[in-house]
Write an enzyme that holds these catalytic residues in place. Structure first.
Site, PDB file in Angstrom:
ATOM      1  N   CYS A  80      37.834  38.003  48.878  1.00  0.00           N
ATOM      2  CA  CYS A  80      36.342  37.970  48.613  1.00  0.00           C
ATOM      3  C   CYS A  80      36.201  36.225  48.678  1.00  0.00           C
ATOM      4  O   CYS A  80      36.345  35.848  49.707  1.00  0.00           O
ATOM      5  CB  CYS A  80      36.090  38.178  46.883  1.00  0.00           C
ATOM      6  SG  CYS A  80      34.264  38.958  47.054  1.00  0.00           S
ATOM      7  N   HIS A 169      39.071  43.704  46.610  1.00  0.00           N
ATOM      8  CA  HIS A 169      40.221  42.769  46.082  1.00  0.00           C
ATOM      9  C   HIS A 169      41.565  43.534  45.574  1.00  0.00           C
ATOM     10  O   HIS A 169      41.115  44.395  44.780  1.00  0.00           O
ATOM     11  CB  HIS A 169      38.714  42.705  44.458  1.00  0.00           C
ATOM     12  CG  HIS A 169      37.966  41.350  44.830  1.00  0.00           C
ATOM     13  ND1 HIS A 169      38.214  40.647  43.828  1.00  0.00           N
ATOM     14  CD2 HIS A 169      36.887  41.677  44.601  1.00  0.00           C
ATOM     15  CE1 HIS A 169      36.815  39.799  44.361  1.00  0.00           C
ATOM     16  NE2 HIS A 169      36.114  40.829  44.651  1.00  0.00           N
ATOM     17  N   GLU A 171      43.931  42.758  43.940  1.00  0.00           N
ATOM     18  CA  GLU A 171      44.631  42.082  42.673  1.00  0.00           C
ATOM     19  C   GLU A 171      43.885  43.561  41.535  1.00  0.00           C
ATOM     20  O   GLU A 171      44.610  43.479  40.591  1.00  0.00           O
ATOM     21  CB  GLU A 171      44.084  40.991  42.074  1.00  0.00           C
ATOM     22  CG  GLU A 171      42.564  40.502  41.914  1.00  0.00           C
ATOM     23  CD  GLU A 171      41.787  40.774  43.128  1.00  0.00           C
ATOM     24  OE1 GLU A 171      41.797  40.822  43.841  1.00  0.00           O
ATOM     25  OE2 GLU A 171      40.374  40.066  42.880  1.00  0.00           O
TER      26      GLU A 171
END
Ligand code: GLN
Length: 187
Positions: A80, A169, A171
Site C-alpha cells: 500500500c 494488505h 499482513e
C-alpha cells in the site's frame, strides 16, 4: 541461519508484518533510524501514509540509504503506502519516492469514502483474499516488471527482481504466501 528482516516502523501498520514474519520463523527488527538498517536481509515498507513516510525517511537520513540498499539487491516488500514509496511516483501526486520499483501508481485510487474493501482475487493465478485500505493501484509498469495480480483490470501486485509491491494488505489476513515468497529471497 534465521533471516533478519527490517520492518520500517516510522509510521503506519508495521506490527502486523512483524507478527506474520515471526510466525514464519524470521527475526524482525524495527527500523526507526539509519543505524537499524545494519545487517538486515530484507526490508518491509508497510502501509500508512506515503507522504508522511517519505518525509520521515528524508528527515531521518534514511531515504538514500534504503534506496541504495534495495538497488544493491536487498529484497523489499512494499504494501500500500509501501508500494507507493518503492514506486517511481504517482500520477496524481508530485512527491518523489524511492523509484527502485519501475512502476507508476495512482494514490487513493478507489475514492476516499468507499476506498476500503475486501475481495477474493487471484495472485499468480491462485485465489487470494485481498484487503484494500485507501489503496493505490499500479497505472503502468516498466520493462522487466511482472504483473502478479489484477482486480477489475487494474494492476494490484507487481514483482521486479527482488522487489514486491502490493496495493493490498496481506499482513492483515492469515494467508502467509506473500511473506513466504518474500522470505524465500532473503537468504
Ligand atoms: N492512502 C495511503 C497513501 O496514499 C495508503 C493507504 C495505506 O497504506 N493503507 O499513502
Amino acid at each position: 541461519m534465521m533471516s533478519k528482516i527490517g520492518v520500517l516502523a516510522v509510521q503506519g501498520a508495521f506490527i502486523e508484518h512483524e507478527h506474520m514474519l515471526r510466525s514464519l520463523g524470521a527475526d524482525t527488527v524495527e527500523i526507526r533510524e539509519a543505524k537499524d538498517l545494519a545487517g538486515i536481509d530484507g526490508i518491509v515498507l508497510p502501509g500508512g501514509e506515503s507522504t508522511v513516510q517519505g518525509k520521515l525517511l528524508r528527515s531521518l537520513g534514511m531515504f538514500e540509504k534504503i534506496r541504495d540498499m534495495i538497488r544493491s539487491g536487498l529484497p523489499a516488500l512494499g504494501t500500500c503506502a509501501g508500494l507507493i514509496l518503492l514506486s517511481q511516483g504517482a500520477v496524481n501526486d508530485p512527491s518523489e519516492y524511492l523509484g527502485t520499483l519501475p512502476v507508476k501508481v495512482r494514490r487513493n485510487a478507489y475514492g476516499r469514502q468507499s476506498g476500503s474493501f475486501e475481495t477474493r482475487g487471484k495472485l499468480v493465478g491462485e485465489p487470494f483474499t485481498m484487503t484494500f485500505i485507501r489503496a493505490p493501484y499500479i497505472e503502468s509498469v516498466g520493462e522487466g516488471v511482472h504483473v502478479l495480480a489484477r482486480v477489475d483490470g487494474k494492476i494490484v501486485a507487481a514483482q521486479y527482481g527482488h522487489q514486491l509491491g502490493l496495493a493490498f494488505h496481506p499482513e492483515l489476513g492469515t494467508d502467509p504466501r506473500v511473506h513466504e515468497m518474500f522470505l524465500s529471497w532473503c537468504g
